[in-house]
Design a protein around this motif. Structure first.
Motif, short mmCIF file in Angstrom:
data_model
loop_
_atom_site.label_atom_id
_atom_site.label_comp_id
_atom_site.label_asym_id
_atom_site.label_seq_id
_atom_site.Cartn_x
_atom_site.Cartn_y
_atom_site.Cartn_z
N VAL A 10 0.65 -1.15 0.00
CA VAL A 10 -0.05 0.17 -0.05
C VAL A 10 0.96 1.10 -0.16
CG1 VAL A 10 -1.80 1.29 1.14
CG2 VAL A 10 -1.92 -1.18 1.18
N LEU A 11 0.62 1.91 -1.09
CA LEU A 11 1.67 3.32 -1.24
C LEU A 11 0.66 4.46 -1.06
CD1 LEU A 11 3.51 2.37 -4.57
CD2 LEU A 11 4.25 1.65 -2.11
N GLU A 12 1.47 5.37 0.01
CA GLU A 12 0.99 6.71 0.07
C GLU A 12 1.35 7.53 -1.01
OE1 GLU A 12 2.24 8.11 3.79
OE2 GLU A 12 1.64 6.66 4.88
N THR A 13 0.72 8.63 -1.15
CA THR A 13 0.99 9.75 -2.12
C THR A 13 2.66 10.10 -2.28
OG1 THR A 13 -0.93 10.69 -1.62
CG2 THR A 13 0.42 11.92 -2.97
N CYS A 14 3.15 9.96 -0.87
CA CYS A 14 4.49 10.37 -0.55
C CYS A 14 5.43 9.36 -1.60
CB CYS A 14 4.98 10.59 0.69
SG CYS A 14 4.98 9.09 1.56
N ALA A 15 5.17 8.19 -1.72
CA ALA A 15 5.81 7.13 -2.34
C ALA A 15 5.57 7.29 -4.01
CB ALA A 15 5.54 5.66 -1.99
N THR A 16 4.21 7.27 -4.15
CA THR A 16 3.88 7.37 -5.73
C THR A 16 4.41 8.82 -6.06
OG1 THR A 16 1.47 8.26 -5.14
CG2 THR A 16 1.65 5.91 -5.38
N ASP A 17 4.22 9.80 -5.53
CA ASP A 17 5.16 11.13 -6.20
C ASP A 17 6.34 11.14 -6.19
OD1 ASP A 17 2.42 12.33 -5.86
OD2 ASP A 17 2.94 13.46 -4.05
N LEU A 18 7.33 10.28 -5.57
CA LEU A 18 8.73 10.29 -6.00
C LEU A 18 8.75 9.33 -7.17
CD1 LEU A 18 10.40 9.30 -2.29
CD2 LEU A 18 10.34 11.41 -3.79
N MET A 19 8.06 8.29 -7.31
CA MET A 19 8.03 7.50 -8.80
C MET A 19 7.66 8.37 -9.77
SD MET A 19 9.17 4.57 -7.75
CE MET A 19 8.71 3.44 -8.90
N THR A 20 6.92 9.27 -9.44
CA THR A 20 6.17 10.23 -10.88
C THR A 20 7.49 11.27 -10.93
OG1 THR A 20 4.11 9.93 -10.17
CG2 THR A 20 4.86 11.83 -11.39
N ARG A 21 8.23 11.81 -9.79
CA ARG A 21 9.08 12.74 -9.90
C ARG A 21 10.26 12.16 -10.63
NH1 ARG A 21 11.96 15.16 -4.38
NH2 ARG A 21 13.95 15.80 -5.39
N LEU A 22 10.69 10.90 -10.61
CA LEU A 22 11.56 10.16 -11.28
C LEU A 22 11.38 9.64 -12.63
CD1 LEU A 22 12.80 8.17 -8.18
CD2 LEU A 22 14.17 9.99 -9.29
N GLU A 51 7.36 -4.99 -6.82
CA GLU A 51 7.44 -4.46 -7.98
C GLU A 51 7.89 -2.99 -8.15
OE1 GLU A 51 6.39 -6.50 -10.12
OE2 GLU A 51 5.94 -7.91 -8.39
N LEU A 52 7.99 -2.34 -7.04
CA LEU A 52 8.55 -0.93 -7.05
C LEU A 52 9.96 -1.12 -7.05
CD1 LEU A 52 7.41 2.15 -5.04
CD2 LEU A 52 9.81 1.31 -4.64
N THR A 53 10.37 -2.08 -6.30
CA THR A 53 11.82 -2.31 -6.18
C THR A 53 12.58 -2.68 -7.56
OG1 THR A 53 11.51 -3.04 -3.94
CG2 THR A 53 13.85 -3.57 -5.23
N ARG A 93 -8.03 12.11 -1.09
CA ARG A 93 -6.53 11.78 -1.71
C ARG A 93 -7.07 10.14 -1.77
NH1 ARG A 93 -2.92 13.53 2.66
NH2 ARG A 93 -1.05 12.39 1.51
N HIS A 94 -5.94 9.56 -1.86
CA HIS A 94 -6.24 7.86 -2.09
C HIS A 94 -4.83 7.35 -1.85
CE1 HIS A 94 -5.29 9.04 -6.33
NE2 HIS A 94 -4.35 7.83 -6.07
N VAL A 95 -4.80 5.90 -1.67
CA VAL A 95 -3.61 5.19 -1.71
C VAL A 95 -3.68 4.32 -3.01
CG1 VAL A 95 -3.56 5.35 0.93
CG2 VAL A 95 -4.86 3.53 -0.20
N MET A 96 -2.49 3.69 -3.15
CA MET A 96 -2.38 2.59 -4.31
C MET A 96 -1.81 1.35 -3.93
SD MET A 96 -0.30 3.33 -7.97
CE MET A 96 -1.41 4.24 -8.58
N VAL A 97 -2.37 0.53 -4.39
CA VAL A 97 -1.89 -0.97 -4.08
C VAL A 97 -1.02 -1.22 -5.10
CG1 VAL A 97 -2.59 -3.49 -3.88
CG2 VAL A 97 -4.05 -1.65 -2.79
N TYR A 98 0.27 -1.62 -4.86
CA TYR A 98 1.26 -1.71 -5.71
C TYR A 98 2.27 -2.50 -4.90
CZ TYR A 98 4.52 -1.52 -9.76
OH TYR A 98 5.35 -1.67 -10.79
N GLY A 99 2.67 -3.68 -5.06
CA GLY A 99 3.45 -4.39 -4.21
C GLY A 99 5.17 -3.67 -4.30
N GLN A 100 5.70 -4.02 -2.85
CA GLN A 100 7.07 -3.23 -2.87
C GLN A 100 8.13 -4.01 -3.88
OE1 GLN A 100 8.33 -2.58 1.35
NE2 GLN A 100 10.52 -3.51 0.91
N ARG A 130 4.64 1.51 -14.99
CA ARG A 130 4.31 0.25 -14.76
C ARG A 130 3.37 0.42 -13.59
NH1 ARG A 130 5.60 -5.24 -12.79
NH2 ARG A 130 7.58 -4.19 -11.71
N MET A 131 3.63 1.37 -12.57
CA MET A 131 2.71 1.54 -11.48
C MET A 131 1.61 2.09 -11.80
SD MET A 131 3.82 4.18 -8.08
CE MET A 131 3.46 5.40 -9.10
#
Length: 389
Positions: A47-59, A103-105, A94-101, A64-65
């Motif tokens: 379960v990813l908060e916005t702080c995690a998904t925002d970092l992936m978007t920033r990068l 897969e993010l790794t 706001r919302h959260v995103m279900v995306y396995g750690q 895939r996420m």
């Protein structure tokens, strides 16, 4: 080898930090004692908060996420008699995103070569040196040869059992810990979820969690005593127990399938408040552990890395060290709030050994109050979706 920042550990915190630094043109290298395949075999949070998904978007490593992740607008607290839905989208916007750690790794590792992020796998005997000097270093062994990395800073992103925290002298360290008297028995299987959103259940048979990694992959947990062994739980026994707890309250009922992974994990709360010592900075699980109740572990790592990367970038780009000096205080302010929320949900939803009918009545009274109070639901939703950075 010389670099500006030596990063210990190739979990999400180390990888995110490495990518953020490379995106700013700052040299860094990641040292990992395990193989790439081993790191990617670890089953972790989803379960990813916005702080995690925002970092992936920033990068720009979010394709895939965004394609495969599940946007969750709510989650559920349940008893034997029903479900309380916490509508996080309505209550917080706001919302959260279900995306396995895992897969993010994988996404971060796959993007590393083209971004110029070097990862040294299978680095044995990793040791940190002179961290309280202006010239810290890291040594490691590979293929029978000892190597040294000289750096300006070291980032310890190597988890609870890594060497980074051990490099901080006991005389200056400050830690807080709490061990819970039970563990979580988990199973991962390629079966559709029993419910469209996560369920945290406090039942007469004990705590259980129904979660998912996708529309076709489910992750379930039940509370078990610390004395339980994995061999005590053949798959059919666990599926039977999950059916008893979730079939009466879930939308679709528990579907069975072969286990992709089963494990028992103890629960602990832990904070190592000395997140900086000289030129060494800790981030992620090397500095703190939360119970998985509330899904805060990976998200706390993401907030640590946000603060630390911004501080290092300010140091190199503007010669401004104020954020480095304030890193520990800023990170701990969010860490302790997440620890509180995880502790609260754990106390609310689990049956504790030695507690009796009175304590259970207090849990039920609290859950009834949550069901009737939008203010309580809002407070829970704000914490679940992630407090502001």
């Amino acid at each position: 080898m010389k670099t500006r920042v030596a990063i210990i550990g190739s979990g999400p915190s180390g990888l995110l930090l490495g990518h953020l630094l490379r995106a700013a043109g700052i040299d860094c290298v990641i040292v990992e004692r395990r193989t790439r395949d081993y790191v990617l075999s670890r089953i972790r949070a989803g379960v990813l908060e916005t702080c995690a998904t925002d970092l992936m978007t920033r990068l720009s490593i979010d394709a895939r996420m965004n394609a495969e992740g599940l946007v969750e607008e709510g989650f559920n607290l349940a008893t034997d008699t029903g479900i309380i839905r916490i509508d996080i989208a309505r209550l917080t916007g706001r919302h959260v995103m279900v995306y396995g750690q895992t897969e993010l790794t994988r996404d971060l590792m796959d993007a590393a070569p083209e971004r110029g992020l070097e990862i040294i796998f299978e680095a044995g005997d990793v040791a940190l040196h002179d961290v309280d000097s202006d010239h810290p270093g890291v040594t490691y062994a590979k293929n029978g040869v000892t190597h040294r990395i000289d750096a300006d800073f070291i980032a310890g992103c190597d988890g609870f059992y890594g060497p980074s925290r051990e490099a901080i002298p006991a005389a200056v360290s400050r830690e807080f810990k709490h061990e819970y008297p039970f563990g979580w028995l988990g199973i991962l299987a390629d079966v559709p979820p029993c419910h469209d959103e996560l369920i945290y259940a406090n039942t007469d048979r004990g705590f259980a969690l129904a979660s998912m990694r996708s529309t076709t992959r489910s992750r379930y947990y039940i509370q078990v005593p610390l004395t339980e062994r994995l061999e005590d739980w053949p798959e059919d026994r666990l599926w039977d127990e999950l059916s008893r707890r979730f079939d009466p309250i879930s939308q679709h009922g528990v579907k069975r399938g072969p286990a992709l992974e089963m494990s028992i994990a103890p629960l602990r709360s832990y904070v190592f408040e000395t997140m900086r010592h000289g030129r060494l900075f800790l981030a992620g699980d090397s500095a703190h552990i939360v119970p998985p109740t509330g899904a805060k572990g990976l998200n706390l790592a993401a907030s640590d890395v946000t603060y630390l990367s911004d501080a290092l970038i300010a140091h190199y780009m503007r010669g401004d060290d104020s954020a480095l000096d304030g890193y520990q205080q800023r990170a701990l302010a969010r860490i302790w709030k997440a620890e509180r929320f995880s502790w609260y949900l754990t106390k609310l939803m689990h049956r504790f050994p030695g507690e009796g009918a009175f304590e259970h009545r207090m849990q039920i009274a609290e859950l009834e109050y949550v069901a009737q109070s939008e203010a309580m639901q809002t407070a829970i939703a704000e914490n679940y979706v992630g407090l502001p950075l």
